[in-house]
Structures are given as C-alpha cells and as structure tokens.
Design an enzyme around this catalytic site. Structure first.
Site, short mmCIF file in Angstrom:
data_model
loop_
_atom_site.label_atom_id
_atom_site.label_comp_id
_atom_site.label_asym_id
_atom_site.label_seq_id
_atom_site.Cartn_x
_atom_site.Cartn_y
_atom_site.Cartn_z
N TYR A 110 46.99 50.07 35.89
CA TYR A 110 46.04 49.06 36.39
C TYR A 110 46.30 48.85 37.88
O TYR A 110 47.45 48.76 38.31
CB TYR A 110 46.27 47.74 35.64
CG TYR A 110 45.38 46.61 36.12
CD1 TYR A 110 44.11 46.43 35.60
CD2 TYR A 110 45.82 45.73 37.11
CE1 TYR A 110 43.29 45.41 36.05
CE2 TYR A 110 45.00 44.71 37.57
CZ TYR A 110 43.74 44.56 37.02
OH TYR A 110 42.93 43.55 37.47
N GLU A 198 38.73 46.75 41.58
CA GLU A 198 39.65 46.96 40.46
C GLU A 198 39.49 48.35 39.86
O GLU A 198 38.37 48.83 39.69
CB GLU A 198 39.36 45.91 39.38
CG GLU A 198 40.29 45.96 38.19
CD GLU A 198 39.83 45.02 37.06
OE1 GLU A 198 40.43 43.95 36.90
OE2 GLU A 198 38.86 45.36 36.37
#
Ligand code: GDP
Ligand code: MN
Length: 391
Positions: A110, A198
């Site tokens: 992530y 993101e």
C-alpha cells in the site's frame, strides 16, 4: 474531484509511474477488442470503473484467461449495480470498464500520499500489508502502516525514502523501484493539487518489477480552476446530483446522513448550525452555504436541492442578514415556499439588519412555518419538527 482508475493511470503514465497496459471500454464488444489490442494471450483483468474502492470484494474485478472469459466477465460487470463498503447499500451502476493485461503478482503493498492537516504537511503512508484489506490493517494493526512527513521547505529527503523502503522490506531493485514511484507520485500530487493519491495494491511482480495495479486520485476542488484540462475528467454520473445542481448555482452543498435540511449563509454559520443540531439531538441532512448574497433565486434553488433529498423531514433556515437585509431574505423564503408548495415543517431563524420586519413578513405570510429567536431555539424547534432527536 474523484476520477476513474483508468484516468488516474493515464496521469500515472505521464509521470512515468509503471502501470499495467490497459484501456477503458464502454461496451462488451469494445472490451473484447481492447483485450485483443493489448495482448495476444491472456490473462486479462476486467475491472469495473466506479468512483469507489472495494470493487475486488464486490465482484467488480475479474481475471480472464481467454477472450471468451473477457466477454463473459464484461457482460456480468457492465451494467451491474456494484455494492462495496464504499458505495453504501444502494451501490453504483457500472457504466465503464478497464481492460488490462494481467500481471504475475508476487506481493501487494500500500502506498498513499495525502495532506496531514494537523502538521500542515504532506504525509506518505506505506504498508507491506497492502491489497484489499487496508481498512482492516488501519483499524487493527496500525503499526503496520509507516508514515513519513514531507517538510514543504526541503521536500522529501533521500534518507526518508531509504527508511521507508527498508521498513517495507524492499532491497536492491525493488527498493529502487519503490523509491522511484514514491518520488513521482509526490510530484504528481503537488503538480495537480491532489487531496489524495493512492496505490493499492502497489505490486511486486514475480519478475521483480514494481507497478501500480490500482490507482486512486482525488483532486482538491478549490484548486481545479488552475487545471482546466483535469475538469474534462469529471464524470457527473458518479457524483451526487444535488451537489452538481448546487455547483451550477454557486451554492456550497454537501449531502449528509441526517434528516434536517439546512439552509445557512456563511460556512462558519453552517458548521455551527450542524453542531448545534447535533447538540440538541438532531442530525443535519446537508451542509449548505448559500453565500453572502442570498438572493431570492438562490434561496429558491437551495430549497429545491434540499427538498430533492427524500430523507429530509424538516427544514431549518438560519440566515444572518448582513449584506442582504432580513426583510429581503424573508420575501425570498416566502416566494420559494409558495412556489415549491413546501409540505414539510420549516423553522426560520433570521438575525441582522431589519430582522423585526423580516420576522413580521414571515409571521404574516399565512404560511405554515415557525420563526425562532437564537440558534438554540431554532435547533430545538427543528429537531422536534423532524420527529424528535436522540437526546
Ligand atoms: P479495489 O478492490 O477496488 O481496490 O480494486 P483493485 O484494483 O485494487 O483490485 C482488487 C484486487 O484484484 C487486487 O488487490 C489484486 O489482488 C487483484 N488484481 C488486480 N489486478 C490483477 C492482476 O493483473 N493480476 C492478478 N493476479 N490479480 C489482480
Ligand atoms: Mn485497490
């Protein structure tokens, strides 16, 4: 302003952030054509394009080993109402697909950049526990999310990249690949005035490459005027129709979950109104700032938008007449209520210039509405009118 994954990946490509080869498709036939054009052999990935995450778990991301499977998956996903933890129970209708070349995932990470409003700095968040359960990681094992703050005077420092890469468990070429993507993501974030950029998952492939398999970019609405080309990426289908209508009339509107519709002038007063409703046991159905010059037309449009929300059980008008006098506002409210045949309770609190005249006009109008003096009384009346609070 949110954009679709395929649009975000186009921007990634401009910044030379590695992404899988892929293209959007709007029909099933187009999906098959696109699949053929990007690779002679599978696997391909068929991905629903909606402005919400969690698509994988909701059945909106499917691996296809053949062109026949591309077709069947596209048929299933296009036109489906995809429900994920981010769409709410009503889900979102899928109108676009992204067809991509599948990759050999070895591990999922992530990586995100956002603004930390407390420190007034950009913050990088990275985790080796990437993939579909990042919310779970954040809630249960927050120590697995590593952060670095970027001092705006000096920018991201190399030691911060090394520290982050090492915590993530990257070495050699993967550390280099990760740092490279991180730096480009920050440049993209700053150049385009993002609120969030993101990548989840950031993937290390079995061949050792690092690439962004998902991409999410959210631009700061108030900076969009500086990026006219980004405005073309807006997809009105994905946005709240009330918020779109509000923008047209220059009203700041954000829909919320409560049942008391609020019409207020000034962002500060709007926030205070939401707070006091909560304090009195109620909940605002929206944030709505009609602005300093609350003209009759604006008041009417604001009513229309509030009333289009079926959750609204009562309306609270809380306006300070400074630039506009209270009597003028009162006339605007009266005209709008008559015109729209308002059928739910209305509480009006006016304060400011000509307030007595304004109240008299409202009370003499013969309309079914209540006036209130002060915010507390207004909030209490609105909560009762909406069917009582939870106090
Ligand atoms: P999200 O669920 O909306 O965040 O959608 P993602 O784009 O993150 O996709 C969800 C999951 O699908 C990823 O975490 C991957 O595990 C999987 N996935 C996506 N692309 C590929 C691919 O090319 N190959 C493989 N094997 N899995 C993929
Ligand atoms: Mn994802």
């Amino acid at each position: 302003m949110k954009i679709h994954e395929y649009q975000a990946k186009d921007i990634f490509r401009k910044y030379q952030i590695a992404v899988p080869n892929g293209k959007p498709a709007f029909t099933v036939d187009e999906a098959v054509t696109v699949a053929k054009s990007i690779s002679t052999h599978g696997p391909w990935v068929v991905k629903a394009q909606i402005h919400a995450g969690g698509r994988g778990k909701g059945g909106g991301v499917k691996l296809a080993k053949s062109l026949d499977e591309v077709r069947t998956h596209s048929e299933a996903i296009l036109g489906m109402t995809l429900i994920t933890h981010q769409t709410g129970p009503e889900g979102k209708l899928v109108k676009r697909l992204l067809i991509e070349e599948g990759c050999n995932i070895a591990s999922e990470f992530y990586l995100a950049v956002t603004l930390d409003r407390v420190s007034s700095q950009l913050v990088i968040m990275a985790s080796p526990a990437g993939g579909m359960d990042i919310e779970h990681v954040a809630a249960n094992t927050p120590e697995k999310i590593f952060k670095e703050w970027i001092n705006p005077m000096v920018g991201l420092r190399d030691f911060q990249c090394r520290r982050l890469a090492s915590k993530m468990g990257f070495t050699g070429t993967t550390a280099k690949g990760f740092t490279d993507i991180l730096k480009k993501l920050i440049r993209l974030f700053i150049d385009t005035d993002c609120g969030l950029a993101e990548i989840n998952p950031l993937v290390v492939t079995k061949e050792g490459g690092v690439l962004a398999v998902d991409a999410k970019v959210d631009f700061e609405e108030n900076s969009l005027y500086r990026h006219p080309s980004l405005l073309e990426l807006r997809d009105h289908n994905e946005e709240d129709p009330s918020e779109t209508a509000a923008k047209r009339f220059d009203l700041s509107y954000i829909s919320l979950d409560g049942n008391i519709g609020c019409m207020v002038n000034g962002a500060g007063l709007a926030m205070a109104t939401m707070d006091i409703l909560k304090y009195e046991g109620g909940n605002a159905a929206n944030f709505l700032d009609v602005g300093g010059g609350a003209t009759e037309e604006k008041v009417k449009e604001a009513f229309k938008i509030i009333l289009s929300d079926k959750k609204v059980k009562a309306v609270l008008v809380n306006i300070f007449g400074g630039i506009m006098k209270c009597d003028v506002i009162a006339l605007g409210i009266i005209a709008a209520v008559k015109d729209l045949k308002l059928a739910i309770p209305l509480v009006v609190r006016l304060e400011g210039t000509n307030v007595d005249l304004g109240k008299k006009l409202l009370n003499d109008s013969g309309l079914k509405l209540e006036t209130a003096t002060g915010m507390k009384e207004a909030a209490q009346k609105a909560v009762v009118a909406a069917g009582g609070g939870n106090k």
